[in-house]
Design a protein around this motif. Structure first.
Motif, PDB file in Angstrom:
ATOM      1  N   VAL A 133       0.838  -1.195   0.000  1.00 21.13           N
ATOM      2  CA  VAL A 133       0.000   0.000   0.000  1.00 21.13           C
ATOM      3  C   VAL A 133       0.880   1.255   0.000  1.00 21.13           C
ATOM      4  O   VAL A 133       0.637   2.209  -0.749  1.00 21.13           O
ATOM      5  CB  VAL A 133      -0.959   0.011   1.211  1.00 21.13           C
ATOM      6  N   ALA A 134       1.919   1.249   0.843  1.00 20.87           N
ATOM      7  CA  ALA A 134       2.831   2.391   0.910  1.00 20.87           C
ATOM      8  C   ALA A 134       3.526   2.616  -0.431  1.00 20.87           C
ATOM      9  O   ALA A 134       3.668   3.754  -0.888  1.00 20.87           O
ATOM     10  CB  ALA A 134       3.867   2.169   2.010  1.00 20.87           C
ATOM     11  N   GLU A 135       3.925   1.534  -1.083  1.00 18.93           N
ATOM     12  CA  GLU A 135       4.583   1.655  -2.387  1.00 18.93           C
ATOM     13  C   GLU A 135       3.633   2.260  -3.413  1.00 18.93           C
ATOM     14  O   GLU A 135       4.026   3.103  -4.233  1.00 18.93           O
ATOM     15  CB  GLU A 135       5.059   0.284  -2.857  1.00 18.93           C
ATOM     16  N   GLY A 136       2.361   1.859  -3.358  1.00 19.51           N
ATOM     17  CA  GLY A 136       1.385   2.389  -4.293  1.00 19.51           C
ATOM     18  C   GLY A 136       1.112   3.866  -4.109  1.00 19.51           C
ATOM     19  O   GLY A 136       0.661   4.540  -5.042  1.00 19.51           O
ATOM     20  N   LEU A 137       1.368   4.392  -2.916  1.00 19.33           N
ATOM     21  CA  LEU A 137       1.125   5.804  -2.628  1.00 19.33           C
ATOM     22  C   LEU A 137       2.400   6.644  -2.666  1.00 19.33           C
ATOM     23  O   LEU A 137       2.359   7.840  -2.373  1.00 19.33           O
ATOM     24  CB  LEU A 137       0.465   5.952  -1.250  1.00 19.33           C
ATOM     25  N   SER A 138       3.516   6.033  -3.025  1.00 18.93           N
ATOM     26  CA  SER A 138       4.783   6.767  -3.032  1.00 18.93           C
ATOM     27  C   SER A 138       4.758   7.914  -4.047  1.00 18.93           C
ATOM     28  O   SER A 138       5.348   8.974  -3.801  1.00 18.93           O
ATOM     29  CB  SER A 138       5.942   5.826  -3.328  1.00 18.93           C
ATOM     30  N   ALA A 172       4.737  13.714  -5.095  1.00 19.86           N
ATOM     31  CA  ALA A 172       4.132  14.856  -5.776  1.00 19.86           C
ATOM     32  C   ALA A 172       3.777  15.971  -4.805  1.00 19.86           C
ATOM     33  O   ALA A 172       3.798  17.156  -5.166  1.00 19.86           O
ATOM     34  CB  ALA A 172       2.892  14.409  -6.549  1.00 19.86           C
ATOM     35  N   ARG A 173       3.450  15.611  -3.579  1.00 21.10           N
ATOM     36  CA  ARG A 173       3.071  16.607  -2.572  1.00 21.10           C
ATOM     37  C   ARG A 173       4.242  17.002  -1.671  1.00 21.10           C
ATOM     38  O   ARG A 173       4.058  17.761  -0.719  1.00 21.10           O
ATOM     39  CB  ARG A 173       1.904  16.088  -1.731  1.00 21.10           C
ATOM     40  N   MET A 188      -3.549   6.179   4.831  1.00 18.67           N
ATOM     41  CA  MET A 188      -2.283   6.777   4.378  1.00 18.67           C
ATOM     42  C   MET A 188      -2.531   7.919   3.406  1.00 18.67           C
ATOM     43  O   MET A 188      -1.848   8.946   3.454  1.00 18.67           O
ATOM     44  CB  MET A 188      -1.398   5.704   3.744  1.00 18.67           C
ATOM     45  N   GLU A 189      -3.512   7.758   2.539  1.00 21.01           N
ATOM     46  CA  GLU A 189      -3.843   8.807   1.580  1.00 21.01           C
ATOM     47  C   GLU A 189      -4.310  10.060   2.310  1.00 21.01           C
ATOM     48  O   GLU A 189      -3.887  11.173   1.991  1.00 21.01           O
ATOM     49  CB  GLU A 189      -4.928   8.288   0.628  1.00 21.01           C
ATOM     50  N   ASN A 190      -5.170   9.883   3.303  1.00 18.34           N
ATOM     51  CA  ASN A 190      -5.629  11.022   4.098  1.00 18.34           C
ATOM     52  C   ASN A 190      -4.458  11.731   4.775  1.00 18.34           C
ATOM     53  O   ASN A 190      -4.391  12.962   4.808  1.00 18.34           O
ATOM     54  CB  ASN A 190      -6.629  10.553   5.170  1.00 18.34           C
ATOM     55  N   ALA A 191      -3.549  10.928   5.329  1.00 22.32           N
ATOM     56  CA  ALA A 191      -2.404  11.505   6.042  1.00 22.32           C
ATOM     57  C   ALA A 191      -1.506  12.290   5.094  1.00 22.32           C
ATOM     58  O   ALA A 191      -1.014  13.370   5.434  1.00 22.32           O
ATOM     59  CB  ALA A 191      -1.609  10.390   6.734  1.00 22.32           C
ATOM     60  N   ILE A 192      -1.290  11.754   3.898  1.00 20.21           N
ATOM     61  CA  ILE A 192      -0.457  12.452   2.909  1.00 20.21           C
ATOM     62  C   ILE A 192      -1.105  13.763   2.483  1.00 20.21           C
ATOM     63  O   ILE A 192      -0.455  14.815   2.425  1.00 20.21           O
ATOM     64  CB  ILE A 192      -0.207  11.549   1.688  1.00 20.21           C
ATOM     65  N   LEU A 193      -2.398  13.726   2.195  1.00 21.53           N
ATOM     66  CA  LEU A 193      -3.101  14.922   1.742  1.00 21.53           C
ATOM     67  C   LEU A 193      -3.179  15.978   2.840  1.00 21.53           C
ATOM     68  O   LEU A 193      -3.227  17.179   2.560  1.00 21.53           O
ATOM     69  CB  LEU A 193      -4.508  14.560   1.263  1.00 21.53           C
ATOM     70  N   PRO A 206       3.877  20.404   2.752  1.00 24.19           N
ATOM     71  CA  PRO A 206       5.092  20.056   2.014  1.00 24.19           C
ATOM     72  C   PRO A 206       6.272  19.938   2.971  1.00 24.19           C
ATOM     73  O   PRO A 206       6.449  20.757   3.867  1.00 24.19           O
ATOM     74  CB  PRO A 206       5.267  21.238   1.051  1.00 24.19           C
ATOM     75  N   GLY A 207       7.041  18.875   2.791  1.00 22.70           N
ATOM     76  CA  GLY A 207       8.151  18.620   3.700  1.00 22.70           C
ATOM     77  C   GLY A 207       7.736  17.816   4.915  1.00 22.70           C
ATOM     78  O   GLY A 207       8.573  17.478   5.758  1.00 22.70           O
ATOM     79  N   GLY A 208       6.433  17.511   5.022  1.00 22.98           N
ATOM     80  CA  GLY A 208       5.933  16.744   6.154  1.00 22.98           C
ATOM     81  C   GLY A 208       6.323  15.277   6.064  1.00 22.98           C
ATOM     82  O   GLY A 208       6.842  14.801   5.059  1.00 22.98           O
ATOM     83  N   ARG A 209       6.053  14.566   7.128  1.00 18.72           N
ATOM     84  CA  ARG A 209       6.465  13.159   7.241  1.00 18.72           C
ATOM     85  C   ARG A 209       5.264  12.332   7.712  1.00 18.72           C
ATOM     86  O   ARG A 209       4.632  12.657   8.716  1.00 18.72           O
ATOM     87  CB  ARG A 209       7.612  13.072   8.241  1.00 18.72           C
TER      88      ARG A 209
END
Length: 202
Positions: A65-70, A75-76, A105-110, A114-117
């Motif tokens: 799942v993590a690889e699919g969202l890399s 991009a963000r 994971m998608e929610n967390a990324i969005l 920028p520069g977040g972890r």
């Protein structure tokens, strides 16, 4: 999207055409995510029998799942960190677990600047396994927590133009089908901590 396509066709200059094409791309991405989430919700509410399905490794599901969202993370400008786990936990419910993890994971990324972890990991807590996703975004306001898992509800901290309000509803439905629970809490130091807790004997 149709309007933007028409603008691109009659654009008087390259800058106008580029803006229209960017709007189309964004619209396709949003539509793609909404359709996928609607399919995920349907699958969570009407799962197929899992007794005869092969068991899959939980840590591997998380890694895939993590690889699919890399790409989305890159991009963000967000760093996606996957914690190492040697926990030998396997499940026949990968069709429910993978979409649930992807939505968290998608929610967390969005939600991350920028520069977040964003950190994701698997460990064991007593008689349950725990999948954790942690970010440093704005988090869920205390007044909004009772509604955070409602369908189509988006809080005031949701990124503008992002999401359909289905992500956490999907996670809740899928987790319940697996005999577990979703736990959301403020993260120490700021951000959100989301945990999927499942029986260790799955």
């Amino acid at each position: 999207m149709k309007t933007q396509a028409q603008i691109a066709q009659i654009a008087p200059d390259e800058a106008t055409r580029a803006r229209a094409l960017a709007q189309i791309t964004g619209g396709v991405d949003r539509t793609d995510r909404m359709v996928r989430q609607l399919l995920d919700m349907t699958a969570a509410e009407n799962p197929v029998g899992a007794s005869d399905l092969p068991k899959q490794d939980g840590a591997r599901i998380l890694a895939e799942v993590a690889e699919g969202l890399s790409g989305l993370a890159a991009a963000r400008g967000v760093v996606l960190v996957l914690g190492e786990s040697a926990l030998p936990w396997r499940t026949t419910q990968a069709a429910l677990l993978a979409p649930a993890l992807r939505n968290l994971m998608e929610n967390a990324i969005l939600a991350s600047p920028p520069g977040g972890r964003v950190e994701a990991r698997l460990d064991q807590q007593g008689d349950r396994v725990r999948f954790s996703v942690l970010d440093r975004g704005p988090g869920i306001g205390e007044a909004d927590r009772p509604r955070a898992t409602e369908r189509f509800w988006r809080g005031p901290t949701s990124p503008s133009g992002q999401g359909s309000g289905l992500g956490l509803a999907i996670v809740t439905a899928a987790t319940a089908r697996m005999g577990g629970e979703l736990r959301l809490s403020p993260r120490d130091g700021g951000g959100e901590q989301a945990e999927i807790l499942l029986p260790a004997t799955a």
